[in-house]
Design a protein around this motif. Sequence first.
Motif, PDB file in Angstrom:
ATOM      1  N   MET A 181       0.534  -1.211  -0.258  1.00 53.65           N
ATOM      2  CA  MET A 181      -0.450  -0.006   0.080  1.00 53.65           C
ATOM      3  C   MET A 181       0.646   1.150  -0.440  1.00 53.65           C
ATOM      4  O   MET A 181       0.693   2.164  -0.468  1.00 53.65           O
ATOM      5  CB  MET A 181      -0.924  -0.295   0.924  1.00 53.65           C
ATOM      6  CG  MET A 181      -1.267   1.054   1.150  1.00 53.65           C
ATOM      7  SD  MET A 181      -2.985   1.504   0.022  1.00 53.65           S
ATOM      8  CE  MET A 181      -3.939  -0.180   0.547  1.00 53.65           C
ATOM      9  N   THR A 182       2.272   1.273   0.518  1.00 53.79           N
ATOM     10  CA  THR A 182       2.996   2.145   0.674  1.00 53.79           C
ATOM     11  C   THR A 182       3.703   2.842  -0.367  1.00 53.79           C
ATOM     12  O   THR A 182       3.793   3.926  -0.794  1.00 53.79           O
ATOM     13  CB  THR A 182       4.357   2.527   1.668  1.00 53.79           C
ATOM     14  OG1 THR A 182       3.558   2.028   3.629  1.00 53.79           O
ATOM     15  CG2 THR A 182       5.174   3.750   2.341  1.00 53.79           C
ATOM     16  N   VAL A 183       4.040   1.627  -1.054  1.00 50.61           N
ATOM     17  CA  VAL A 183       4.522   1.780  -2.568  1.00 50.61           C
ATOM     18  C   VAL A 183       3.337   2.005  -3.483  1.00 50.61           C
ATOM     19  O   VAL A 183       3.271   3.375  -4.755  1.00 50.61           O
ATOM     20  CB  VAL A 183       4.886   0.509  -3.291  1.00 50.61           C
ATOM     21  CG1 VAL A 183       5.461   0.349  -4.636  1.00 50.61           C
ATOM     22  CG2 VAL A 183       6.320   0.161  -1.836  1.00 50.61           C
ATOM     23  N   ARG A 184       2.165   1.773  -3.852  1.00 49.01           N
ATOM     24  CA  ARG A 184       1.398   2.229  -4.365  1.00 49.01           C
ATOM     25  C   ARG A 184       1.010   3.927  -3.895  1.00 49.01           C
ATOM     26  O   ARG A 184       0.540   4.512  -5.123  1.00 49.01           O
ATOM     27  CB  ARG A 184      -0.164   1.107  -4.507  1.00 49.01           C
ATOM     28  CG  ARG A 184       0.150   0.161  -4.869  1.00 49.01           C
ATOM     29  CD  ARG A 184      -0.663  -0.887  -5.269  1.00 49.01           C
ATOM     30  NE  ARG A 184      -0.862  -1.819  -5.185  1.00 49.01           N
ATOM     31  CZ  ARG A 184      -0.135  -2.877  -6.633  1.00 49.01           C
ATOM     32  NH1 ARG A 184      -0.636  -2.109  -6.725  1.00 49.01           N
ATOM     33  NH2 ARG A 184      -0.197  -4.562  -6.608  1.00 49.01           N
ATOM     34  N   ARG A 185       0.970   3.905  -3.047  1.00 48.06           N
ATOM     35  CA  ARG A 185       0.857   5.166  -2.900  1.00 48.06           C
ATOM     36  C   ARG A 185       1.621   6.590  -2.831  1.00 48.06           C
ATOM     37  O   ARG A 185       1.243   7.774  -3.588  1.00 48.06           O
ATOM     38  CB  ARG A 185       0.303   5.807  -0.780  1.00 48.06           C
ATOM     39  CG  ARG A 185      -0.335   6.025  -0.436  1.00 48.06           C
ATOM     40  CD  ARG A 185      -1.188   6.056   0.904  1.00 48.06           C
ATOM     41  NE  ARG A 185      -0.193   5.731   2.169  1.00 48.06           N
ATOM     42  CZ  ARG A 185       0.084   5.470   2.579  1.00 48.06           C
ATOM     43  NH1 ARG A 185      -1.156   4.234   2.584  1.00 48.06           N
ATOM     44  NH2 ARG A 185       0.807   4.244   3.081  1.00 48.06           N
ATOM     45  N   ASP A 186       2.962   6.019  -3.094  1.00 50.80           N
ATOM     46  CA  ASP A 186       3.863   7.053  -3.656  1.00 50.80           C
ATOM     47  C   ASP A 186       4.026   6.698  -5.712  1.00 50.80           C
ATOM     48  O   ASP A 186       4.705   8.014  -5.304  1.00 50.80           O
ATOM     49  CB  ASP A 186       5.832   5.442  -3.506  1.00 50.80           C
ATOM     50  CG  ASP A 186       5.730   6.274  -2.083  1.00 50.80           C
ATOM     51  OD1 ASP A 186       5.569   6.811  -1.082  1.00 50.80           O
ATOM     52  OD2 ASP A 186       6.738   5.224  -1.730  1.00 50.80           O
ATOM     53  N   LEU A 187       3.698   5.841  -5.565  1.00 53.11           N
ATOM     54  CA  LEU A 187       3.990   5.433  -7.292  1.00 53.11           C
ATOM     55  C   LEU A 187       2.350   6.853  -7.635  1.00 53.11           C
ATOM     56  O   LEU A 187       2.610   7.250  -9.302  1.00 53.11           O
ATOM     57  CB  LEU A 187       3.550   4.493  -7.507  1.00 53.11           C
ATOM     58  CG  LEU A 187       3.884   3.180  -7.561  1.00 53.11           C
ATOM     59  CD1 LEU A 187       3.734   1.941  -8.121  1.00 53.11           C
ATOM     60  CD2 LEU A 187       5.398   4.337  -7.982  1.00 53.11           C
ATOM     61  N   VAL A 188       1.291   6.723  -6.644  1.00 56.19           N
ATOM     62  CA  VAL A 188       0.082   7.364  -7.224  1.00 56.19           C
ATOM     63  C   VAL A 188       0.410   9.226  -7.115  1.00 56.19           C
ATOM     64  O   VAL A 188       1.028   9.606  -7.833  1.00 56.19           O
ATOM     65  CB  VAL A 188      -0.978   7.467  -6.457  1.00 56.19           C
ATOM     66  CG1 VAL A 188      -1.705   8.374  -6.348  1.00 56.19           C
ATOM     67  CG2 VAL A 188      -1.584   6.333  -6.991  1.00 56.19           C
ATOM     68  N   ALA A 189       1.545   9.236  -5.915  1.00 55.32           N
ATOM     69  CA  ALA A 189       1.657  10.610  -5.733  1.00 55.32           C
ATOM     70  C   ALA A 189       2.750  11.451  -6.891  1.00 55.32           C
ATOM     71  O   ALA A 189       2.549  12.658  -7.143  1.00 55.32           O
ATOM     72  CB  ALA A 189       2.501  10.499  -4.426  1.00 55.32           C
ATOM     73  N   LEU A 190       4.053  10.311  -7.387  1.00 56.71           N
ATOM     74  CA  LEU A 190       4.901  10.256  -8.228  1.00 56.71           C
ATOM     75  C   LEU A 190       3.938  10.459  -9.599  1.00 56.71           C
ATOM     76  O   LEU A 190       4.574  11.649 -10.598  1.00 56.71           O
ATOM     77  CB  LEU A 190       5.948   9.236  -8.538  1.00 56.71           C
ATOM     78  CG  LEU A 190       6.447   9.907  -7.429  1.00 56.71           C
ATOM     79  CD1 LEU A 190       7.682   8.178  -7.199  1.00 56.71           C
ATOM     80  CD2 LEU A 190       7.602  10.584  -7.284  1.00 56.71           C
ATOM     81  N   HIS A 191       2.781  10.318  -9.972  1.00 53.54           N
ATOM     82  CA  HIS A 191       2.071  10.330 -11.131  1.00 53.54           C
ATOM     83  C   HIS A 191       1.524  11.258 -11.219  1.00 53.54           C
ATOM     84  O   HIS A 191       1.721  12.065 -12.393  1.00 53.54           O
ATOM     85  CB  HIS A 191       1.251   8.653 -11.685  1.00 53.54           C
ATOM     86  CG  HIS A 191       0.511   9.023 -12.561  1.00 53.54           C
ATOM     87  ND1 HIS A 191       0.482   8.504 -13.491  1.00 53.54           N
ATOM     88  CD2 HIS A 191      -1.610   9.375 -12.599  1.00 53.54           C
ATOM     89  CE1 HIS A 191      -0.494   8.687 -14.459  1.00 53.54           C
ATOM     90  NE2 HIS A 191      -1.587   9.715 -13.859  1.00 53.54           N
ATOM     91  N   ARG A 192       1.112  11.828  -9.946  1.00 51.49           N
ATOM     92  CA  ARG A 192       0.289  13.455  -9.609  1.00 51.49           C
ATOM     93  C   ARG A 192       1.280  14.405 -10.108  1.00 51.49           C
ATOM     94  O   ARG A 192       1.002  15.255 -10.493  1.00 51.49           O
ATOM     95  CB  ARG A 192      -0.474  13.116  -8.538  1.00 51.49           C
ATOM     96  CG  ARG A 192      -0.859  14.729  -8.289  1.00 51.49           C
ATOM     97  CD  ARG A 192      -1.410  14.789  -6.699  1.00 51.49           C
ATOM     98  NE  ARG A 192      -0.996  14.478  -6.156  1.00 51.49           N
ATOM     99  CZ  ARG A 192      -0.647  13.468  -4.782  1.00 51.49           C
ATOM    100  NH1 ARG A 192      -1.872  12.741  -5.190  1.00 51.49           N
ATOM    101  NH2 ARG A 192       0.632  13.515  -4.112  1.00 51.49           N
TER     102      ARG A 192
END
Length: 277
Positions: A34-45
């Motif tokens: 879940m932490t990795v996915r949140r990081d990917l969402v933030a970087l994608h944003r």
Amino acid sequence: MLAAQRRGRILAELSRDGTVRVTDLVELLGVSDMTVRRDLVALHRDGLLEKVHGGALAVAEPSASEPGFAAKSVQHLREKQAIAAAAAELVHTGMAIAVSAGTTTHALTEHIARIPHLTVVTNSVWVADVLHRTGEPTTSVLLTGGLRTPSDALVGPVAVSSLRSLHVDAFFMGVHGMDVRAGFSTPNLLESETNRAMIERSRRLIVCADSTKWGVVGLSSMAGLSEASVLITDSGLSAQASGALADHVGELVVVDPLSDSPADSHADDDAAPEADA
């Protein structure tokens, strides 16, 4: 590990392979899925990667694309700190220096803040802020005016005008890209003009650029490679790129981001003495 450090590691993996998988990042970073996915969402944003099912892909960067300071600040943290530490060794008490905007030059400022009797000319609100908060009382800071860019540089006619009567010992410049033909470049036309004005007012040009900047070409060139008295980069540079840069810049300093110390240095023994600005 802080979020900024994790995201810097993710971008480093992405720049090397062009793709990352969530499962691999969980193992590499030692955090939850879940932490990795949140990081990917933030970087994608922030426009730093393209999120896909199960991971992410690198995004092609247009020549006019200009990421903001916050987006760039999470990229290649270890390399930038090592470059900044090496650059700080070139700053001594009593010098007058210019410092451009950028995350690597911001890191440099944190290293030199306690050096007394400096005069620092900058078009970076972040650099000025560091010196205001933590700098020596004997340090003088000259902040140019101008229009504010996405990377928090002050640029344009007001900035250029404020530089015309100044003379500094060295200009520490961060760049968006470096290339044999295009030289040192940026995606912002006004920032390019302002940096050229700083180059003209400086006895030495010292470029601070991590290895991922090699081969990147921004919209506007600020200087040719041969105009750099010193280029400080990291050991992620390929042997071919290192050789090309060593053939053009006055001195190439390569730092090891794991040890924060220079790994190699190539000086041009036949270089002419610096002329006064």
